[in-house]
Design a protein around this motif. Structure first.
Motif, mmCIF file in Angstrom:
data_model
loop_
_atom_site.group_PDB
_atom_site.id
_atom_site.type_symbol
_atom_site.label_atom_id
_atom_site.label_comp_id
_atom_site.label_asym_id
_atom_site.label_seq_id
_atom_site.Cartn_x
_atom_site.Cartn_y
_atom_site.Cartn_z
ATOM 1 N N PHE A 16 -69.002 -4.655 40.006
ATOM 2 C CA PHE A 16 -68.019 -5.710 39.759
ATOM 3 C C PHE A 16 -67.563 -6.368 41.054
ATOM 4 C CE2 PHE A 16 -66.893 -2.539 36.277
ATOM 5 C CZ PHE A 16 -67.772 -3.104 35.374
ATOM 6 N N GLN A 17 -68.064 -5.863 42.201
ATOM 7 C CA GLN A 17 -67.643 -6.392 43.505
ATOM 8 C C GLN A 17 -68.834 -6.862 44.329
ATOM 9 O OE1 GLN A 17 -65.070 -3.572 45.591
ATOM 10 N NE2 GLN A 17 -64.339 -2.771 43.638
ATOM 11 N N GLY A 18 -69.919 -7.221 43.659
ATOM 12 C CA GLY A 18 -71.088 -7.706 44.359
ATOM 13 C C GLY A 18 -72.334 -6.947 43.973
ATOM 14 N N TRP A 28 -67.257 0.614 48.336
ATOM 15 C CA TRP A 28 -68.630 0.342 48.762
ATOM 16 C C TRP A 28 -69.114 1.361 49.785
ATOM 17 C CZ3 TRP A 28 -72.732 -1.910 47.094
ATOM 18 C CH2 TRP A 28 -72.647 -3.006 46.228
ATOM 19 N N ASN A 29 -68.232 1.840 50.645
ATOM 20 C CA ASN A 29 -68.683 2.804 51.649
ATOM 21 C C ASN A 29 -69.195 4.080 51.004
ATOM 22 O OD1 ASN A 29 -68.110 1.181 53.898
ATOM 23 N ND2 ASN A 29 -65.957 1.783 53.884
ATOM 24 N N ALA A 30 -68.556 4.511 49.914
ATOM 25 C CA ALA A 30 -69.029 5.701 49.207
ATOM 26 C C ALA A 30 -70.389 5.442 48.579
ATOM 27 C CB ALA A 30 -68.005 6.103 48.137
ATOM 28 N N LEU A 31 -70.579 4.246 48.022
ATOM 29 C CA LEU A 31 -71.864 3.929 47.410
ATOM 30 C C LEU A 31 -72.962 3.837 48.469
ATOM 31 C CD1 LEU A 31 -72.359 1.339 44.575
ATOM 32 C CD2 LEU A 31 -74.064 1.644 46.334
ATOM 33 N N LEU A 32 -72.648 3.195 49.581
ATOM 34 C CA LEU A 32 -73.644 3.025 50.638
ATOM 35 C C LEU A 32 -73.991 4.354 51.305
ATOM 36 C CD1 LEU A 32 -72.280 -0.277 52.205
ATOM 37 C CD2 LEU A 32 -74.383 -0.021 50.878
ATOM 38 N N THR A 36 -63.193 -4.934 47.611
ATOM 39 C CA THR A 36 -61.735 -4.836 47.660
ATOM 40 C C THR A 36 -61.254 -4.038 48.862
ATOM 41 O OG1 THR A 36 -61.785 -2.873 46.231
ATOM 42 C CG2 THR A 36 -61.541 -5.024 45.154
ATOM 43 N N GLN A 37 -62.162 -3.280 49.494
ATOM 44 C CA GLN A 37 -61.839 -2.506 50.686
ATOM 45 C C GLN A 37 -62.821 -2.881 51.794
ATOM 46 O OE1 GLN A 37 -59.229 -0.446 50.854
ATOM 47 N NE2 GLN A 37 -58.688 -0.811 48.702
ATOM 48 N N PRO A 38 -62.434 -2.723 53.069
ATOM 49 C CA PRO A 38 -63.361 -3.028 54.166
ATOM 50 C C PRO A 38 -64.650 -2.215 54.041
ATOM 51 C CG PRO A 38 -61.131 -2.725 55.014
ATOM 52 C CD PRO A 38 -61.104 -2.318 53.569
#
Length: 510
Positions: free
Chosen positions: A250-252, A275-279, A310-312
């Motif tokens: 939902f964020q890209g 995103w950092n957790a996913l990456l 939503t987060q850096p």
């Protein structure tokens, strides 16, 4: 009878895995984990023989290469695979190839045709040998080499399954973003009366017809296409099929190229808060992660499409940006080039790539405001060979340019040199203060166009003629080094300003 011999090079395999975790390329996984030997005699005719072997905990793939002697005497051995549940279990017989295949693989997601993918249960497995013919006085010695795969292994291992399609370094042309029946790709049915999920075979056939060297099959959050790839790749031996997926949140969106391993894409959930957790998950899978079409709306027009974390985000965990998606290089509103260059100016070495985002394998030409055919744009990669590992590593290294119109007769190269040290696109070059950076470009198939030089995101006008007068032409200019960090790259534009080529940077003093 049969004998088991443990591979004496298992320690080397562990070293290779350790190097891979550290990001060091290693494609030397040629030694099997087990080697089974046995002999058949004339008394074995019209019988079945089970050859046991043990699968340890933590295995998600079994690959078997089987050879035997006696073919000159018309000995024939058929081949199958049983899991620990045997014939009476829910899966039991995991496949029977008869005598048609001597190399096969069974994994959790994909398997060689005539075998079934699924969980790899630890315990006692069996090769099932059927002997339709062996003469009374004959003997046949067989050898079965077995490789075990593990979660997180690169998709190109074991190497015996993934030999290069073409040897030798070269510029290989491909498309890194497309969709078919395994997500929302559709095309007209045979009758033409309805739009239906488009079979993967049509996508692959279209890519082959367009002369591409590789494609990444990237359906939304799906890896089920990997099973189809197992069937199609042996026939398409001039077109490399790379397993991929479009990680759709939902964020890209982002492509994970070169992996069919599980990835939790539920961004915003307890397990994947950002995103950092996913990456961080993606980093363990040895592929390339690219941010797709970053400049898109993220609303009802295109839900989740735009890059809106939503987060850096730690951009060190990203390897590429889809700078050109479909025909968006024609649009200053949706082009991802500006976003990509912003990241370059922040010091991130991110490879600019392209992808058609095709959703219809039968589309002959782009539709205004709609879908784009496979291969428009084309990502052109300078790789050591045409193999999955080589293409993934070359993209990660930035040895790439984008042909926005996907014209196979066009080619481009950009090389910078200082005092005999040479760097191609994606490389780093030391340029001390007062040095001269000599840049050489080579353009084919673009007569009447001109090169455009970008330094740190700004177009500059170096001394020298950057017009392309002929069908095959070298261009050059000199740039004065100041000892500071910079990046230099080139575009090629047609006489009317249309963007034809998007080159990746050479990094100075970085």
């Amino acid at each position: 009878m049969n004998e088991h011999s443990r591979c004496p090079y298992r320690f080397l395999g562990l070293v290779a895995l350790w190097l891979a975790v550290l990001g060091v390329a290693c494609a030397t996984d040629t030694a099997p984990d087990l080697v089974l030997h046995g002999q058949l005699t004339g008394s074995d005719i019209h019988t079945y023989r089970e050859v046991p072997f043990d699968v340890p905990v933590g295995v998600n793939r079994i690959t078997v290469q089987f050879e035997y002697s006696g073919r000159e005497e018309h000995t024939a051995i058929d081949l199958g695979l049983e899991d620990p549940q045997g014939f009476h279990g829910p899966q039991g017989l995991r496949g029977w190839t008869g005598g048609s295949k001597r190399l096969f693989t069974v994994g959790t997601v994909d398997a060689t045709p005539s075998f079934s993918p699924g969980p790899i249960e630890p315990g006692r497995w069996h090769l099932l040998l059927g002997i339709p013919n062996i003469r009374p006085a004959s003997t046949s010695d067989y050898t079965a080499k077995i490789w075990f795969g593990h979660p997180g292994d690169p998709a190109w291992l074991p190497a015996v399954l993934n030999p290069p399609l073409r040897a030798g370094a070269g510029w290989y042309r491909g498309d890194l973003h497309m969709h078919g029946a395994h997500s929302d790709g559709s095309c007209k049915s045979m009758s033409g009366d309805a739009r239906v999920p488009c079979p993967l075979s049509l996508t692959v056939e279209d890519a082959a017809r367009r002369g591409l060297d590789f494609i990444a099959l990237s359906d939304h959050n799906a890896v089920s296409q990997a099973n189809d790839i197992r069937e199609l790749q042996p026939y398409y031996d001039r077109l490399l099929l790379i397993p991929s997926r479009e990680v759709t949140t939902f964020q890209g969106h982002g492509n994970l190229l070169g992996s069919s391993e599980p990835l939790d894409f539920r961004l915003g959930s307890k397990g994947v808060p950002d995103w950092n957790a996913l990456l961080t998950q993606a980093e363990t899978l040895h592929g390339v992660f690219s941010i797709n079409h970053p400049i898109r709306p993220n609303d009802e027009r295109c839900m989740g499409c735009g890059w809106t974390p939503t987060q850096p985000v730690d951009m060190h965990r990203v390897q590429a940006i889809e700078a050109v998606n479909g025909m968006d290089s024609l649009s200053p509103i949706f082009s991802g080039i500006a976003f990509w260059q912003e990241q370059l100016n922040k010091g991130f070495h991110l490879t600019g790539i392209g992808g058609s985002d095709s959703h219809d394998a039968r589309l002959p030409l782009p539709t205004p405001g709609g879908s784009t055919p496979i291969g428009i744009p084309t990502t052109v990669v300078h790789a050591s060979e045409l193999s999955m590992q080589a293409i993934v590593e070359a993209i990660r290294a930035g040895h790439v340019y984008i042909d926005t119109q996907g014209k196979p007769d066009r080619s481009f190269d950009f090389v910078a040199a200082v005092d005999g040290h040479v760097a191609e696109m994606g490389d780093v070059l030391r340029a001390p203060r007062g040095s001269t950076v000599q840049v050489t470009m080579h353009a084919k198939g673009m007569a009447g166009a001109h090169a455009e030089i970008i330094v740190d995101g700004k177009v500059v006008q170096p001394k020298g003629d950057l017009a392309i007068h002929g069908a095959d032409q070298a261009l050059s200019f000199a740039w004065s080094g100041d000892g500071k960090r910079h990046w230099l790259r080139a575009n090629v534009r047609a006489a009317d300003g249309t963007l034809l080529i998007v080159g990746n940077p050479v990094y100075l003093n970085d």
